[in-house]
Scaffold this active site. Structure first.
Site, mmCIF file in Angstrom:
data_model
loop_
_atom_site.group_PDB
_atom_site.id
_atom_site.type_symbol
_atom_site.label_atom_id
_atom_site.label_comp_id
_atom_site.label_asym_id
_atom_site.label_seq_id
_atom_site.Cartn_x
_atom_site.Cartn_y
_atom_site.Cartn_z
ATOM 1 N N LEU A 194 78.316 55.906 34.228
ATOM 2 C CA LEU A 194 76.833 56.028 34.842
ATOM 3 C C LEU A 194 77.271 55.853 36.182
ATOM 4 C CD1 LEU A 194 74.012 57.109 34.403
ATOM 5 C CD2 LEU A 194 73.301 54.484 34.058
ATOM 6 N N ASP A 195 77.761 54.695 36.641
ATOM 7 C CA ASP A 195 77.900 54.268 38.051
ATOM 8 C C ASP A 195 78.760 55.087 38.913
ATOM 9 O OD1 ASP A 195 80.292 53.421 36.790
ATOM 10 O OD2 ASP A 195 80.871 52.361 38.524
ATOM 11 N N GLN A 200 78.619 58.795 38.078
ATOM 12 C CA GLN A 200 77.596 59.643 38.292
ATOM 13 C C GLN A 200 76.453 59.343 39.317
ATOM 14 O OE1 GLN A 200 75.614 61.409 34.927
ATOM 15 N NE2 GLN A 200 77.499 60.734 33.543
ATOM 16 N N CYS A 201 76.226 58.044 39.630
ATOM 17 C CA CYS A 201 75.277 57.692 40.482
ATOM 18 C C CYS A 201 75.897 57.195 41.773
ATOM 19 C CB CYS A 201 74.264 56.609 40.146
ATOM 20 S SG CYS A 201 73.625 55.836 41.474
ATOM 21 N N THR A 202 76.300 58.445 42.329
ATOM 22 C CA THR A 202 77.199 58.422 43.703
ATOM 23 C C THR A 202 76.749 57.673 44.675
ATOM 24 O OG1 THR A 202 76.221 60.543 44.242
ATOM 25 C CG2 THR A 202 78.371 60.478 43.233
#
Lengths: 718, 246
Positions: free
Chosen positions: A577-578, A580-582
């Protein structure tokens, strides 16, 4: 130039007067606008205003009655050496009312007021009441159109006024001694009355001296009714004609003393100072036979409505949107600001080329917002924004086209909200937003008929948009979403400027612009002897060296995907997730967004545009190719070092986006081919372009080709 | 005096190599700057002479703000043979034609008593304002050009009325600083000569005066340099007749 029109059959010529011409200062209209908005509103009742006229004009200027912003201060001071005229403003609420206002009634009313002051003797005490005017206006404040019609009421003699002695200039009539005596006497009269201009006065003279007196001293001053001279402060510059203010004075004389006076001498007093030297010599003197109105009790006929510039009896209008419409002001200020850049610093800057460029922005996140703003700074008028996301609470602080309010209730669509904001920032922008998705390789669209139809529609829309624009900006948050526009733009020969962010690194690049289609066969022929400059030349990857990376013409430059040996796919699928959360340093998008626009502007300034040879870091000391400097292929920035480099790289013949074989398939099979790409895994494009084969050949061997882009691709960000 | 310092600056010989060095909070030398009180005193002396020679300058007071500026209006007829004449003319006749026909019957014309040669020439009104800039601490020349109906001309239109010789000069430093800005006291759009290069031509004049122990009226020196560039004539007598304030 003024030819006296003689009345047919008349023994003596009739005196003719030069009418006033209205002169309005811009400040008057500004003030009228303010008054209408804040003060008058819908109240149409007449207002007292004031104007003035002067008599110091050089030859050639029309006789003017001037109104400036101070006109609404009816009791305010009159400028030095000017005579005041009081007037009535009729400002109507509608054009219809402006048209239907009874002009004759307005004129009659004003004429009667003048006649009353003459009959009552008030005009003798203060002759300035003879100078009146009417101003009828309608202010269309939506379009900044002002309709207006002036009237300078003048009472008329039925038979006109006969000239007994033709006008002569004062210097032909008076001696130098008399002239200087007159000047002195007039100045004394001014200081006696506490003004710098006296509208009407009496004078008598001998060979030696000249005496003047105010009109009200008529009975004590005038001893000989056979030899009476009247001075009028005359705004006209014509040598043969008096100005308008004499008209009502003659009526006054005829009414008050017409039974006693036969012939009256008129001095049209003209007093001007040029380059510091004063002269009244050019005043004119003539004699008229004064009609007798002493028994007349009804107001004589009156005239005075001003003709329009075409010489017809009609109103005038002026459009002041250029200096009043805030939108027009914003546009001209933006343009002027840019022009100043040209005038002051870069004379050869071709601004039209920049301003008229139609820009398509794919992505309205941190990059998109900053690119849009910088484009506006350059005066670019045509901006289209594509995005499919809604604004979330984390966006406004980094994405300068959004506010907190935009996030409420689930958030507005970025494509639409960004465009609204652009128009708020600058109403002159021609901006459009499209809330749509861009189909991506590895993101299947074949779940249902509907999804297929939607993908087909999205592709068609994107194709249409790319055709309609000159430059396409790739500003999305994933790598694979850049694939489709890269293919379409390469096929349509449209310039692409691409920006992508890592955490503290970025790449801003222009894609190589393929040669126009008719030239392509030539390109692959032996004619092109220059080593490896053609995109169809094989084996680029196997040789490398500094010489290869300099002097690359624009059509041989690589695209975003050229440096890759894997096809784009779903880059978010296997990430935590981290990932993807650019995340990137907050200043990075502003830097990269600004550089993307500046790169575009520099490309546009190059005579060859997108075909311009790539400048590199080595060119920093050389003569720049454009007035704005270098035209690099790529700008790669390293924020940790506060450093940028300007690499250039060749198009790759096995590129998964811009290689000949991909473009051929796209151009031949269209959506069917694209759908295959969307719905398949990596291997489809890799097989097609020969990357699979390349992989097998090189196997585990080191890949020489240095992939600059891979380091930031992992972190492509909004 | 003023012209001695200014002369060479106007030609192309005196350009460049003098980049404006004024960074925030830093100021090269006090001599180029003028405090507001001195500005007013200089203007007062200037205006006194203007009254004597009737040069047309006046002081406009903005009551609410307790501020003011010096103003002059000059009218210049445009020869009707120039093509520009048509541009200026055509604008204000556009949409009244139908209106005129509707209204014509309503109003009486009088031929007999009116001098017929009144197809007045097109006249342009040049309005010059000298305004004090407290951020630059120097005077700034604002101007606008309008037709007699009050329509302001665009910079291009103004340009086309500048004599070609001067047009060339306006594009050279430091005269290339013409810009559009809202009048600080009237809030209406004006053109201005941006103050950022004032130092370039004021400093030599002021330095020269200092070495000769002469005192200059800042406004006279400054206006005699910047005025002619935008068509404003400053008679020579100002230089001899107007003194510096005590």
């Amino acid at each position: 130039m003024a030819e006296l029109k003689k009345e047919e059959g008349a023994a003596d010529p009739k005196l003719q007067f030069a009418p006033f011409c209205s002169a309005l200062e811009a400040g008057f209209w500004h003030q009228l606008t303010q008054k209408k908005l804040n003060d008058y509103r819908l109240d149409e009742s007449p207002r007292n205003i004031k104007a003035y006229y002067c008599n110091g004009d050089p030859d050639g200027l029309p006789t003017r009655l001037t109104l400036e912003f101070s006109a609404f201060d009816a009791d305010g001071p009159t400028p030095a050496h000017c005579c005041p005229a009081s007037g009535t403003l009729y400002n109507t609420n509608t054009l219809e009312a402006f048209k239907s206002t009874d002009k004759k009634a307005l004129l009659d009313k004003a004429a009667n007021e003048i006649w009353d002051t003459i009959q009552s003797g008030a005009a003798v005490d203060d002759s300035s009441v003879l100078n009146r005017f009417i101003l009828l206006t309608f202010a269309d404040l939506k379009k900044y159109n002002f309709y207006y019609w002036f009237c300078f009421p003048a009472l008329c003699f039925v038979e006109g006024v006969q000239l007994v002695q033709e006008p002569l200039s004062l210097e032909k009539r008076f001696t130098a001694k008399q002239i200087s005596s007159l000047q002195m006497a007039y100045d004394n009269l001014c200081s006696l009355t506490g003004s710098t201009a006296v509208p009407h006065f009496l004078l008598k003279y001998t060979d030696e001296s000249v005496h003047v007196a105010p009109l009200k001293d008529f009975n004590s001053f005038v001893k000989d009714l056979k030899k009476i001279t009247v001075g009028v402060y005359d705004p006209c510059t014509l040598h043969q004609h008096p100005g308008w203010p004499l008209r009502n004075l003659l009526i006054l004389l005829a009414k008050k003393w017409g039974s006693q006076i036969d012939v009256v001498e008129i001095l049209c007093f003209r007093d001007r100072t040029l380059q510091g030297s004063r002269s009244i010599q050019h005043s004119i003197v003539f004699q008229v036979k004064l009609p007798d109105l002493s028994t007349c009790t009804v107001c004589p006929k009156s005239v005075g409505w001003e003709k329009n510039p075409k010489g017809a009896m009609g109103p005038r209008s002026v459009n002041l949107s250029e200096c009043m419409d805030p939108k027009r002001l914003a546009e001209s200020s933006v343009d002027l600001n840019l022009k100043l850049m040209r005038w002051r610093l870069v004379p050869s800057l071709d601004l039209d080329k920049v301003v008229s460029t139609r820009c398509l922005l794919l992505g309205a996140g941190t990059l998109g917002c900053n690119v849009a703003r910088t484009l506006m700074g350059w005066g670019v008028r045509h901006i289209t924004i594509v995005d499919n996301a809604k604004i979330s609470y984390s966006n406004p602080v980094r994405q300068p086209l959004y506010e907190f309010e935009d996030c409420l209730n689930g958030g507005k669509f970025k494509a639409l909200a960004s465009v609204d904001r652009l128009k708020k920032i600058f109403p002159g922008v021609n901006a459009e937003g499209y809330n749509m998705s861009i189909p991506m390789p590895g993101h299947p669209v074949n779940f249902s008929e509907t999804t297929m139809a939607q993908a087909r529609q999205d592709v068609e829309q994107l194709e249409k948009l790319i055709s309609e624009h000159d430059v396409v900006f790739l500003l999305m948050d994933t790598r694979e979403s850049r694939w489709l526009p890269t293919v379409i733009a390469a096929s349509k020969r449209k310039l692409i400027v691409n920006a992508a962010l890592g955490f503290d690194t970025f790449v801003v690049m222009r894609h190589g612009l393929k040669k126009p289609r008719e030239c392509r066969s030539e390109d692959s022929s032996p004619m092109s002897s220059s080593n490896s400059s053609s995109c169809s030349t094989p084996a680029v990857t196997t040789t490398t060296g500094a010489s290869l990376f300099s002097n690359i013409p624009g059509h041989s430059l690589g695209c975003y995907f050229c440096n890759d040996v894997v096809a784009p796919g779903d880059s978010t699928r296997d990430r935590t997730l981290d990932q993807q959360c650019t995340v990137s340093r907050p200043g990075l998008a502003m830097i990269a967004g600004a550089l993307a626009v500046e790169l575009m502007v520099s490309i546009l300034q190059h005579p060859e545009g997108g075909y311009a040879m790539a400048s590199s870091s080595d060119d920093r000391m050389n003569e720049p190719p454009t007035s704005l400097g270098l035209v690099p292929h790529q700008i790669r920035g390293f924020l940790s070092r506060f450093d940028n480099v300007l690499p250039a790289s060749l198009a790759f013949d096995k590129c998964t986006a811009c290689s000949l074989i991909v473009l051929d398939h796209y151009e031949r099979e269209g959506f069917q081919f694209l759908a295959n790409v969307f719905n398949s895994s990596h291997s489809f494009l890799e097989d097609l372009t020969g990357l699979t084969l390349l992989h097998q050949e090189t196997q585990a061997a080191e890949i020489v080709f240095v992939s600059f882009s891979s380091f930031c691709d992992a972190h492509d960000i909004l | 005096m003023a012209t001695a310092g200014a002369g060479p600056l106007i030609g192309p010989g005196a350009r460049k190599e003098r980049p404006f060095r004024w960074m925030a909070g830093e100021r090269p030398s006090a001599s180029c700057y003028l405090d507001e009180r001195t500005f007013r005193l200089c203007c007062q002396l200037f205006l006194q002479h203007s009254v004597t020679i009737q040069d047309g300058w006046s002081w406009e007071e903005i009551k609410v703000a307790d501020e003011g500026f010096m103003r002059k209006t000059v009218l210049i007829p445009v020869r009707s043979d120039t093509s520009h004449h048509q541009d200026v003319c055509s604008v204000h006749t556009g949409n009244t034609e139908s209106l005129t026909e509707e209204l014509q019957a309503d109003v009486e014309d009088e031929a007999a008593g009116v001098q017929s040669v009144c197809e007045s020439p097109v006249v342009l009104r040049y309005e010059y304002h000298v305004v004090y800039s407290s951020s630059y601490q120097i005077p700034v020349l604002y101007f606008r050009v309008s037709t007699l109906d009050g329509r302001s001309l665009s910079l291009e239109e103004v340009w086309s009325n500048v004599h070609p010789n001067y047009r060339q000069r306006l594009r050279q430093e430091p005269w290339d600083t013409l810009t559009q800005q809202e009048h600080p006291l009237l809030g209406q759009p004006f053109f201005m000569l941006h103050p950022c290069r004032t130092e370039e031509f004021m400093k030599p004049a002021l330095d020269l005066a200092q070495t000769q122990h002469k005192r200059l009226n800042y406004i006279v020196t400054w206006l005699s340099v910047v005025g002619p560039v935008v068509g404003l004539d400053v008679p020579l007598s100002y230089i001899t007749a107007v003194s510096a304030p005590d």
